[in-house]
Design a protein around this motif. Sequence first.
Motif, PDB file in Angstrom:
ATOM      1  N   ASN A   1      86.660  34.308  53.344  1.00 14.78           N
ATOM      2  CA  ASN A   1      85.627  33.474  53.958  1.00 14.78           C
ATOM      3  C   ASN A   1      84.324  34.242  54.093  1.00 14.78           C
ATOM      4  O   ASN A   1      84.312  35.395  54.511  1.00 14.78           O
ATOM      5  N   ARG A   2      83.203  33.584  53.773  1.00 16.73           N
ATOM      6  CA  ARG A   2      81.897  34.250  53.811  1.00 16.73           C
ATOM      7  C   ARG A   2      80.961  33.662  54.869  1.00 16.73           C
ATOM      8  O   ARG A   2      79.789  34.044  54.938  1.00 16.73           O
ATOM      9  N   SER A   3      81.454  32.750  55.687  1.00 20.46           N
ATOM     10  CA  SER A   3      80.597  32.102  56.688  1.00 20.46           C
ATOM     11  C   SER A   3      81.255  32.171  58.063  1.00 20.46           C
ATOM     12  O   SER A   3      82.483  32.307  58.165  1.00 20.46           O
ATOM     13  N   PRO A   4      80.457  32.089  59.131  1.00 18.75           N
ATOM     14  CA  PRO A   4      81.025  32.123  60.488  1.00 18.75           C
ATOM     15  C   PRO A   4      82.001  30.971  60.715  1.00 18.75           C
ATOM     16  O   PRO A   4      81.806  29.865  60.196  1.00 18.75           O
ATOM     17  N   ILE A   5      83.031  31.227  61.473  1.00 20.08           N
ATOM     18  CA  ILE A   5      84.003  30.200  61.825  1.00 20.08           C
ATOM     19  C   ILE A   5      83.775  29.799  63.276  1.00 20.08           C
ATOM     20  O   ILE A   5      83.805  30.641  64.172  1.00 20.08           O
ATOM     21  N   THR A   6      83.547  28.526  63.509  1.00 22.27           N
ATOM     22  CA  THR A   6      83.293  28.038  64.865  1.00 22.27           C
ATOM     23  C   THR A   6      84.517  27.370  65.479  1.00 22.27           C
ATOM     24  O   THR A   6      84.607  27.249  66.698  1.00 22.27           O
ATOM     25  N   ASP A   7      85.440  26.910  64.664  1.00 20.99           N
ATOM     26  CA  ASP A   7      86.646  26.255  65.167  1.00 20.99           C
ATOM     27  C   ASP A   7      87.461  27.245  66.005  1.00 20.99           C
ATOM     28  O   ASP A   7      87.773  28.350  65.553  1.00 20.99           O
ATOM     29  N   ASP A   8      87.817  26.858  67.226  1.00 19.15           N
ATOM     30  CA  ASP A   8      88.503  27.766  68.153  1.00 19.15           C
ATOM     31  C   ASP A   8      89.845  28.245  67.609  1.00 19.15           C
ATOM     32  O   ASP A   8      90.184  29.429  67.704  1.00 19.15           O
ATOM     33  N   TYR A   9      90.627  27.331  67.059  1.00 17.99           N
ATOM     34  CA  TYR A   9      91.956  27.716  66.579  1.00 17.99           C
ATOM     35  C   TYR A   9      91.858  28.708  65.425  1.00 17.99           C
ATOM     36  O   TYR A   9      92.550  29.740  65.411  1.00 17.99           O
ATOM     37  N   LEU A  10      90.990  28.429  64.462  1.00 21.80           N
ATOM     38  CA  LEU A  10      90.827  29.338  63.330  1.00 21.80           C
ATOM     39  C   LEU A  10      90.240  30.670  63.776  1.00 21.80           C
ATOM     40  O   LEU A  10      90.597  31.723  63.229  1.00 21.80           O
ATOM     41  N   SER A  11      89.364  30.636  64.769  1.00 14.36           N
ATOM     42  CA  SER A  11      88.805  31.881  65.303  1.00 14.36           C
ATOM     43  C   SER A  11      89.901  32.736  65.922  1.00 14.36           C
ATOM     44  O   SER A  11      89.951  33.953  65.723  1.00 14.36           O
ATOM     45  N   LYS A  12      90.788  32.103  66.682  1.00 14.82           N
ATOM     46  CA  LYS A  12      91.902  32.838  67.295  1.00 14.82           C
ATOM     47  C   LYS A  12      92.811  33.425  66.228  1.00 14.82           C
ATOM     48  O   LYS A  12      93.249  34.579  66.323  1.00 14.82           O
ATOM     49  N   PHE A  13      93.089  32.643  65.218  1.00 14.53           N
ATOM     50  CA  PHE A  13      93.953  33.103  64.137  1.00 14.53           C
ATOM     51  C   PHE A  13      93.308  34.299  63.429  1.00 14.53           C
ATOM     52  O   PHE A  13      93.967  35.303  63.126  1.00 14.53           O
ATOM     53  N   ASN A  14      92.016  34.201  63.198  1.00 15.65           N
ATOM     54  CA  ASN A  14      91.279  35.283  62.527  1.00 15.65           C
ATOM     55  C   ASN A  14      91.307  36.563  63.359  1.00 15.65           C
ATOM     56  O   ASN A  14      91.525  37.663  62.837  1.00 15.65           O
ATOM     57  N   ILE A  15      91.079  36.433  64.667  1.00  9.72           N
ATOM     58  CA  ILE A  15      91.108  37.595  65.563  1.00  9.72           C
ATOM     59  C   ILE A  15      92.490  38.249  65.530  1.00  9.72           C
ATOM     60  O   ILE A  15      92.612  39.474  65.434  1.00  9.72           O
TER      61      ILE A  15
END
Length: 235
Positions: free
Chosen positions: A128-142
């Motif tokens: 992924n090359r762009s910021p993720i704003t979705d909370d669930y995907l952000s948590k998964f990414n972290i």
Amino acid sequence: DSKEVKIYGLYDPEDYGLNIEMWINSDGDQIKNLFSNLSKINLSKDAKEILNISILTNAYYPKKNITENEFLEIKSNWLIKNSDLDLIEEYIVKNQVFDSHSELTKFLVDQHLSEANLKKSCEIFSKNRSPITDDYLSKFNIYCLIETKKNEEAQLLFDLKKELGFKDSYFENKISYLFGYSDDVGKNISEKTILDFHLAHKTNPDFIFEPKETTDKIIWKYLTSFNLLSSSLEI
């Protein structure tokens, strides 16, 4: 045609005589009705391929009786229905629609996780090359960043989410433990999402869970994949 073809990140429209503006003058109501009917029938392999080409080639959404978000949702629903994870990943990555197609991305990472393939779930975020704003995907990414020993980057993203008002006590408790900031991790198990469920499993070496008939199918799949079912009867 035996040659490999690509368009809109997947196929080349010229190889199929298609125009990437083929949907632009279509009536959105007719498109919605068409896909509503298609969702109720089983298409042949050839029919699915043709539909994949026709819907995934389009770079411009119809302007009449349908919004861009509605058209994107139709695409996502179609891909989810067919559950071709390789096609979904290629579509998301080629078009960089991780966040705008968040439900599709969630489906992809959740399915890989349910198959005990965390590595595959996490690899998608590195593309992924762009910021993720979705909370669930952000948590998964972290969580994936922690899993791949990139704690500083994970901490930076987590702090940024907190500054923007993010609150999730369950996730924060599990992540604090994984960061090594706390030894007091709760033994509570959330079935709200498969990520929540996995974090309970990940942070508890004595993890035990007895599923019920009402337990979500994807949790059952996870339990099977991780050999967490306690009897052949449950399987």
